[in-house]
Write a protein that holds these residues in place. Structure first.
Motif, short mmCIF file in Angstrom:
data_model
loop_
_atom_site.label_atom_id
_atom_site.label_comp_id
_atom_site.label_asym_id
_atom_site.label_seq_id
_atom_site.Cartn_x
_atom_site.Cartn_y
_atom_site.Cartn_z
N ARG B 117 0.82 -1.21 0.00
CA ARG B 117 0.00 0.00 0.00
C ARG B 117 0.85 1.25 0.00
O ARG B 117 0.50 2.27 -0.60
CB ARG B 117 -0.95 -0.03 1.19
N ILE B 118 1.99 1.17 0.66
CA ILE B 118 2.89 2.32 0.64
C ILE B 118 3.43 2.54 -0.77
O ILE B 118 3.51 3.68 -1.25
CB ILE B 118 4.05 2.12 1.63
N GLU B 123 3.65 5.64 -5.76
CA GLU B 123 3.35 5.75 -7.19
C GLU B 123 2.52 7.00 -7.45
O GLU B 123 2.83 7.82 -8.31
CB GLU B 123 2.58 4.50 -7.61
N GLU B 124 1.48 7.12 -6.67
CA GLU B 124 0.57 8.27 -6.80
C GLU B 124 1.32 9.58 -6.65
O GLU B 124 1.18 10.50 -7.46
CB GLU B 124 -0.51 8.19 -5.73
N LEU B 125 2.12 9.65 -5.60
CA LEU B 125 2.87 10.87 -5.34
C LEU B 125 3.82 11.18 -6.49
O LEU B 125 3.99 12.34 -6.88
CB LEU B 125 3.67 10.74 -4.04
N GLU B 126 4.39 10.13 -7.05
CA GLU B 126 5.31 10.35 -8.18
C GLU B 126 4.58 10.89 -9.39
O GLU B 126 5.10 11.74 -10.12
CB GLU B 126 6.05 9.04 -8.50
N GLN B 127 3.38 10.40 -9.59
CA GLN B 127 2.57 10.94 -10.69
C GLN B 127 2.30 12.42 -10.48
O GLN B 127 2.46 13.24 -11.38
CB GLN B 127 1.25 10.17 -10.78
N PHE B 128 1.90 12.74 -9.26
CA PHE B 128 1.65 14.13 -8.91
C PHE B 128 2.86 14.98 -9.22
O PHE B 128 2.77 16.03 -9.84
CB PHE B 128 1.34 14.26 -7.42
N ARG B 129 3.98 14.47 -8.79
CA ARG B 129 5.21 15.26 -8.93
C ARG B 129 5.53 15.48 -10.41
O ARG B 129 5.96 16.57 -10.79
CB ARG B 129 6.36 14.52 -8.25
N LYS B 130 5.29 14.48 -11.19
CA LYS B 130 5.51 14.60 -12.63
C LYS B 130 4.72 15.79 -13.17
O LYS B 130 5.22 16.62 -13.93
CB LYS B 130 5.04 13.31 -13.31
N ARG B 131 3.46 15.83 -12.79
CA ARG B 131 2.60 16.91 -13.24
C ARG B 131 3.12 18.26 -12.80
O ARG B 131 3.15 19.22 -13.56
CB ARG B 131 1.19 16.73 -12.68
#
Lengths: 157, 157
Positions: B117-118, B123-131
């Motif tokens: 889950r972590i 993964e989610e945070l990395e996507q955010f950061r990409k944006r």
DNA sequence: TCTAACGTTGACGTTAACGTTATTATGTAG
DNA sequence: CTACATAATAACGTTAACGTCAACGTTAGA
């Protein structure tokens, strides 16, 4: 329009109604629509939001305070651009984005550290388990031997 | 005998003195030896114990209550090594070991789930950061263009 | 030996994160 | 339309996990 009453949300999320209202109260959750009489009418998005909150709370061990900040960033990014009319000053927006980037990097590093420490703990537990299983194996063969001896004695008498 | 005063322990663990006494009070920590006058004299083992407690608290997000149980269990495990040759009833020991094995397996599965889950969140945070980084890049080139235009206008006048 | 720094035990204070009434209004099945 | 489940607000209660303060005893160094 599929909407949920607070009790439905409670059932789907596992939170209590009190907690759901509390999360709204402290701004951890967008306030839902209300019916004519004032009853809260939740949308699917509210439930999903809460599930993310729960995940951050349980899995990451964030305080609600920390979750709030985290969520604020997330919201801003996935961006209801319509609700928030675009910022007119690009300079301001740029520095904001840069700050976000920094925060995200920090969070990611924290996550990595957390994962590392969990893996260490896992390693430890696995070592323990190895020992335990070793002990089990030894005791089982011992018992088998004893049983065999008992049988032989039994047939002898 | 190398022993530590409470302030040493505090420095080495990062806990406050109050917290250290509190952990002893609620039984999260074995009570240390006392000097003639009543001053606590800690051994190395106390510090190590506390570090395990902190790890469980921060990394696993256990409540102190849960840590207490977890620790009791861990003690039993490490203690088992010493007791091991002495126990006279192999049957009793065998079932106990088997129970331990089961518990360990469960804990390990929980850890794996937590890690999973972590990773998802990461993964989610990395996507955010990409944006975010994409947004930053866009704004920066825009700004660069604007500056260039300004300069050209400046030289023209 | 004196004293400043450190330690000890209460005991009350604090904050987060809800729980638990109580009271009153709302929604809905029959 | 009525009854009865459900919802809302308000306000006080609770528990964990310490913080803080007071009053007093202990240790260690000059």
């Amino acid at each position: 329009m599929s909407d949920y009453k607070i009790d439905d949300v409670a059932r789907e999320t596992g939170l209590t109604k009190r907690t759901i209202r509390y999360y709204e109260e402290i701004g951890l959750m967008p306030a839902p629509q209300r019916s004519e009489g004032g009853t809260r009418r939740y949308a699917r998005s509210h439930i999903e939001h809460l599930q993310r909150v729960i995940s951050a709370r349980d899995v990451l061990g964030f305080s609600l305070q920390e979750i709030q900040e985290y969520m604020a960033y997330a919201e801003e990014l996935t961006g209801q651009r319509e609700l928030y009319p675009q910022l007119s000053e690009p300079d301001l927006q740029l520095s904001k984005l840069q700050e976000m980037d920094g925060t995200l990097e920090l969070q990611l590093r924290k996550l990595d550290e957390k994962i590392g420490r969990i893996l260490l703990l896992k390693e430890e537990l696995e070592q323990f388990r190895k020992r335990v299983r070793g002990g089990i194996a030894r005791l089982e063969t011992e018992q088998a031997n004893r049983t065999k001896t008992d049988n032989m004695e039994g047939t002898e008498s």
